[in-house]
Design an enzyme around this catalytic site. Structure first.
Site, mmCIF file in Angstrom:
data_model
loop_
_atom_site.group_PDB
_atom_site.id
_atom_site.type_symbol
_atom_site.label_atom_id
_atom_site.label_comp_id
_atom_site.label_asym_id
_atom_site.label_seq_id
_atom_site.Cartn_x
_atom_site.Cartn_y
_atom_site.Cartn_z
ATOM 1 N N GLY A 134 0.851 -1.184 0.000
ATOM 2 C CA GLY A 134 0.000 0.000 0.000
ATOM 3 C C GLY A 134 0.885 1.231 0.000
ATOM 4 C CB SER A 189 -21.740 -9.279 -26.936
ATOM 5 O OG SER A 189 -20.644 -9.893 -26.276
ATOM 6 N N GLY A 190 -21.214 -12.328 -28.188
ATOM 7 C CA GLY A 190 -20.184 -13.066 -28.912
ATOM 8 C C GLY A 190 -18.821 -12.868 -28.273
ATOM 9 N N GLY A 191 -18.720 -11.938 -27.311
ATOM 10 C CA GLY A 191 -17.479 -11.747 -26.560
ATOM 11 C C GLY A 191 -17.251 -12.931 -25.625
ATOM 12 C CB VAL A 192 -14.257 -13.957 -23.644
ATOM 13 C CG1 VAL A 192 -13.845 -15.203 -22.901
ATOM 14 C CG2 VAL A 192 -13.290 -13.632 -24.748
ATOM 15 C CG ASP A 193 -16.250 -11.603 -19.891
ATOM 16 O OD1 ASP A 193 -15.326 -12.442 -19.975
ATOM 17 O OD2 ASP A 193 -16.066 -10.423 -19.536
ATOM 18 C CB SER A 194 -21.920 -12.431 -23.232
ATOM 19 O OG SER A 194 -21.535 -12.386 -24.577
ATOM 20 C CB SER A 195 -19.183 -16.774 -25.521
ATOM 21 O OG SER A 195 -19.325 -15.855 -26.557
ATOM 22 C CG HIS A 231 5.751 -6.136 -4.354
ATOM 23 N ND1 HIS A 231 4.474 -5.923 -3.910
ATOM 24 C CD2 HIS A 231 6.436 -4.994 -4.082
ATOM 25 C CE1 HIS A 231 4.372 -4.718 -3.398
ATOM 26 N NE2 HIS A 231 5.551 -4.127 -3.489
ATOM 27 C CD GLU A 261 2.824 -8.916 -5.097
ATOM 28 O OE1 GLU A 261 3.599 -9.599 -4.407
ATOM 29 O OE2 GLU A 261 2.567 -7.726 -4.854
ATOM 30 C CB CYS A 313 5.269 -4.160 0.086
ATOM 31 S SG CYS A 313 6.082 -2.585 -0.244
ATOM 32 C CE1 TYR A 314 1.220 1.065 5.508
ATOM 33 C CE2 TYR A 314 -0.437 -0.678 5.524
ATOM 34 C CZ TYR A 314 0.047 0.527 6.014
ATOM 35 O OH TYR A 314 -0.633 1.182 7.007
ATOM 36 C CE LYS A 353 -11.914 -11.089 -20.878
ATOM 37 N NZ LYS A 353 -13.229 -10.439 -20.962
#
Ligand code: XMP
Length: 513
Positions: free
Chosen positions: A55, A223-229, A169, A171, A82-83, A369
Site C-alpha cells: 500500500g 454479444s459473442g465476446g468471451v464473457d457473455s459466451s 513483492h 507476486e 511490502c506495506y 479473465k
C-alpha cells in the site's frame, strides 16, 4: 463443496488482484477484501491463510490503514507483503522507519532457505522492491530470513505463530522465484491441498444454477465476446431450452462475426438453447447517418441497442432470471469502493432497467479473465471464441473516424480481417493485448497502375497491455506490416495508404474514438 480459501486483505496496494490471481494459479481459491473487513467476517470465512497487501502509506502516517492484532491470534497463517510486512512489524512491537536508501526495481536478495517460505528457492535470487520505509527492528520472536545490500530485513518470520513477511513483492513476475514462495506459503505453511480447478468449478456452477433456476425462464444478452459466451454456455448446459439468448447484430461487427456467433449458438450449433439473432443493421445505419461526433455515435448505438433488446425481451414475456457476465475484477472494484474502472460509455452491452425479470444470475462473478477463458475451454467452446480480444460495444463505429457509412464499414471489415489473418499467421495473436484496423477519415493521393487514386488511409493499431488502462504500442515486425500493407492496398478497394499507430495510452486511447 466449499473450496479452501486464502484471503487477500487489501491495504491499497496496486497488486491486490495480482496476488489473488497468483494464488489461484496455485489452484487455491482466493478472494480480495478491503482491510476494513471485520474479524467476525474473517472467522466466518475461515480461510486457510491471509495475505496483507502492499500500500502507498507509511504505518506511522495519519490515517494509515491498519488491523487489530486479534488477527494474529486466530491461528491462521499470515503473509505480509511490502506495506503488509511493515504493518506486521509495527503491530507486533517492531520498528518501521524511513530507509536511508529506498529500493526500487530488480534487487538481489539473499534468502535463508531453511525458511519454509523459501524452500527450494535459490539462496541468491532476484526480487522486485518498491519501498521507502523498512523494518528497522523486528518484533520479538521473529527471525530475519532474507536481506539485500541495503535492506537488513527483506523478509522475516515467526514460524511458530505462522507469521511471514516479505518487504519485496513475490507476486510480480520480476521476482524470479516469487511463484515458488507463494506456493510454499499456500501449500507448506497454510496446508492447502489445491482444490481450485476449473473443471470442478464448472461442474459445481452448473449444478448450482440448475437448482436455483428450477423450471424458470432465463434471458441472456449475447454479444459473442468471451464473457457473455462462457456465461451463455454454462447456462445452456445447466438449463438448456429454458434459456433464450438474444444476439443483436448491429452491423458494426468484424467481418463474418455475426455468422460466427450464430454458427456456435444458433440452431445448427452444439448447444440446445433458444437463440434469437436480431438483424438490426439497417436501424443502426439509419440512426448513424450524418453523425460524426464520437460521443453522439456511442450514445445512439447504446440507446438503440437497448431498444432492440427490450423489444425482443417483450416478445419473450416475463422471465425469471437475467444473465450477466460480471467478472471478479468488477466485483472487487465495486466492493473496495474504488472508482469503477469501466467507463460509462463502456456499458453499451448494459441492459435496460425495464426488462421484466426477478433475479440476476452472474455465473462468472468469481472468475478472473484468464479463468473465464479456462472455463470456456473446459466447456468445449472453440478456441477462437475463447481467446477473442476485447471488442467495444459500439463496434466498428468508433474505429471509423467521421461518419459511418455501409461503404466504410465494408472497407474496414475487409482491411481488419486481412490484418488479423496475417498477425495470426505470424503466430503473434496471443501475445498482443489488442490489435485492429481503423479507418481514418483522411483521403490522399496515390497511384495505382497508371491511374491517380484519391482514397482512404487505414491505420493499424496493436497494443500490449495488462489492464487496458494503460498500454504500449506493440513493436510489430516490419515483415508483417509489409505483408499486411501490401494485401490491404491490393485487395481492399478504396484504400491506397496504410499507417501504423505508434502511440501509447496515455496520451492516446486504445480505440480511435
Ligand atoms: P480506450 O479506447 O478507452 O479502451 O483506451 C480501453 C478498452 O476498452 C474497450 N472499449 C470499450 N468496450 N464499450 C466496450 O464494451 C465501449 O464503448 C468501449 N470503448 C472502448 C477498448 O476496446 C479497449 O479494450
Amino acid at each position: 463443496m466449499k473450496n479452501e480459501m486464502i484471503i487477500v486483505l487489501d491495504f491499497g496496494g496496486q497488486y491486490n488482484q495480482l496476488i489473488a490471481r497468483r494464488v489461484r494459479e496455485c489452484n487455491v481459491y482466493c478472494e480480495v477484501h478491503p482491510y476494513t473487513m471485520t474479524i467476525e467476517k474473517i472467522k466466518e470465512l475461515n480461510p486457510k491463510g491471509i495475505i496483507f497487501t502492499g500500500g502507498p502509506n507509511s504505518v506511522y502516517g495519519d490515517d494509515a490503514p491498519s488491523y487489530s492484532t486479534e488477527i494474529f491470534e486466530l491461528g491462521i497463517p499470515v503473509l505480509g507483503i511490502c506495506y503488509g510486512s511493515q504493518l506486521i512489524a509495527h503491530l507486533l512491537g517492531g520498528k518501521v522507519e524511513t530507509a536511508p536508501v529506498s529500493e526500487y526495481g530488480h534487487t538481489e536478495v539473499q534468502v535463508d532457505n531453511q525458511s519454509i517460505l523459501f524452500d527450494n528457492v535459490t539462496a541468491n535470487t532476484v526480487c522486485w522492491m518498491s519501498h521507502t520505509d523498512y523494518i528497522a527492528q523486528m518484533p520479538e520472536g521473529f527471525n530475519m530470513t532474507a536481506h539485500t545490500a541495503v535492506c537488513p530485513v527483506a523478509a522475516m518470520e515467526n514460524a511458530e505463530r505462522k507469521i511471514y513477511a516479505t518487504q519485496f513483492h513475490p507476486e510480480v513476475m520480476h521476482t524470479k522465484e516469487g511463484m515458488r514462495m507463494l506456493s510454499n506459503f499456500v501449500y507448506k505453511v497454510c496446508g492447502c491441498s489445491g482444490d481450485w480447478k476449473m473443471d470442478a468449478f464448472v461442474e459445481t456452477t452448473i449444478a448450482q444454477i440448475r437448482e436455483k433456476v428450477g423450471d424458470g425462464k432465463v434471458l441472456c444478452a449475447l454479444s459473442g465476446g468471451v464473457d457473455s459466451s462462457v456465461a451463455a454456455v454454462i447456462l445452456a448446459k445447466a438449463v438448456g431450452k429454458q434459456l433464450t439468448c438474444v444476439f443483436v447484430d448491429h452491423g458494426l461487427l468484424r467481418k463474418n462475426e455475426g455468422d460466427e456467433v450464430e454458427a456456435v449458438f444458433g440452431p445448427d450449433g452444439p448447444y440446445d438453447l433458444n437463440f434469437i439473432r436480431v438483424n438490426a443493421q439497417q436501424r443502426f445505419y439509419d440512426k448513424l447517418a450524418g453523425v460524426t461526433e464520437p460521443e453522439t455515435k456511442r450514445k445512439i448505438i447504446g440507446e438503440e441497442f437497448i431498444r432492440v433488446f427490450e423489444e425482443e425481451a417483450k416478445k419473450i414475456g416475463a422471465v425469471d432470471f437475467l444473465v450477466q457476465g460480471t467478472i471478479y475484477p468488477d466485483v472487487i472494484e465495486s466492493g473496495l469502493g474504488k472508482s469503477a474502472v469501466i467507463k460509462s460509455h463502456h456499458n453499451v452491452g448494459g441492459l435496460p432497467d425495464y426488462v421484466d425479470f426477478k433475479e440476476i444470475i452472474e455465473p462468472l462473478r468469481l472468475l478472473f479473465k484468464d479463468e473465464v477463458r479456462k472455463a470456456g475451454l473446459e466447456l468445449g467452446i472453440p478456441e477462437y471464441l475463447v481467446y477473442r480480444q476485447p471488442f467495444p460495444g459500439p463496434g466498428l463505429a468508433i474505429r471509423i473516424i467521421g461518419e459511418v457509412t455501409e461503404e466504410k464499414i465494408k472497407i474496414l471489415q475487409d482491411a481488419d480481417a486481412i490484418y488479423r489473418e496475417e498477425v495470426d499467421k505470424a503466430g503473434l495473436s496471443r501475445g498482443i493485448g489488442q490489435y485492429f484496423a481503423a479507418l481514418t477519415n483522411m483521403r490522399s493521393v496515390g497511384v495505382m497502375g497508371d491511374f491517380r487514386t484519391y482514397d482512404y488511409a487505414v491505420a493499424l493499431r496493436a497494443v500490449e497491455t495488462s489492464d487496458f488502462m494503460t498500454a504500449d504500442s506493440f513493436e510489430m515486425p516490419w515483415e508483417v506490416l509489409k505483408k499486411v500493407t501490401n494485401r490491404i492496398v491490393n485487395e481492399v478497394k478504396g484504400v491506397n495508404r496504410v499507417l501504423y499507430d505508434c502511440t501509447g495510452k496515455p496520451p492516446a486511447t486504445i480505440e480511435f474514438e
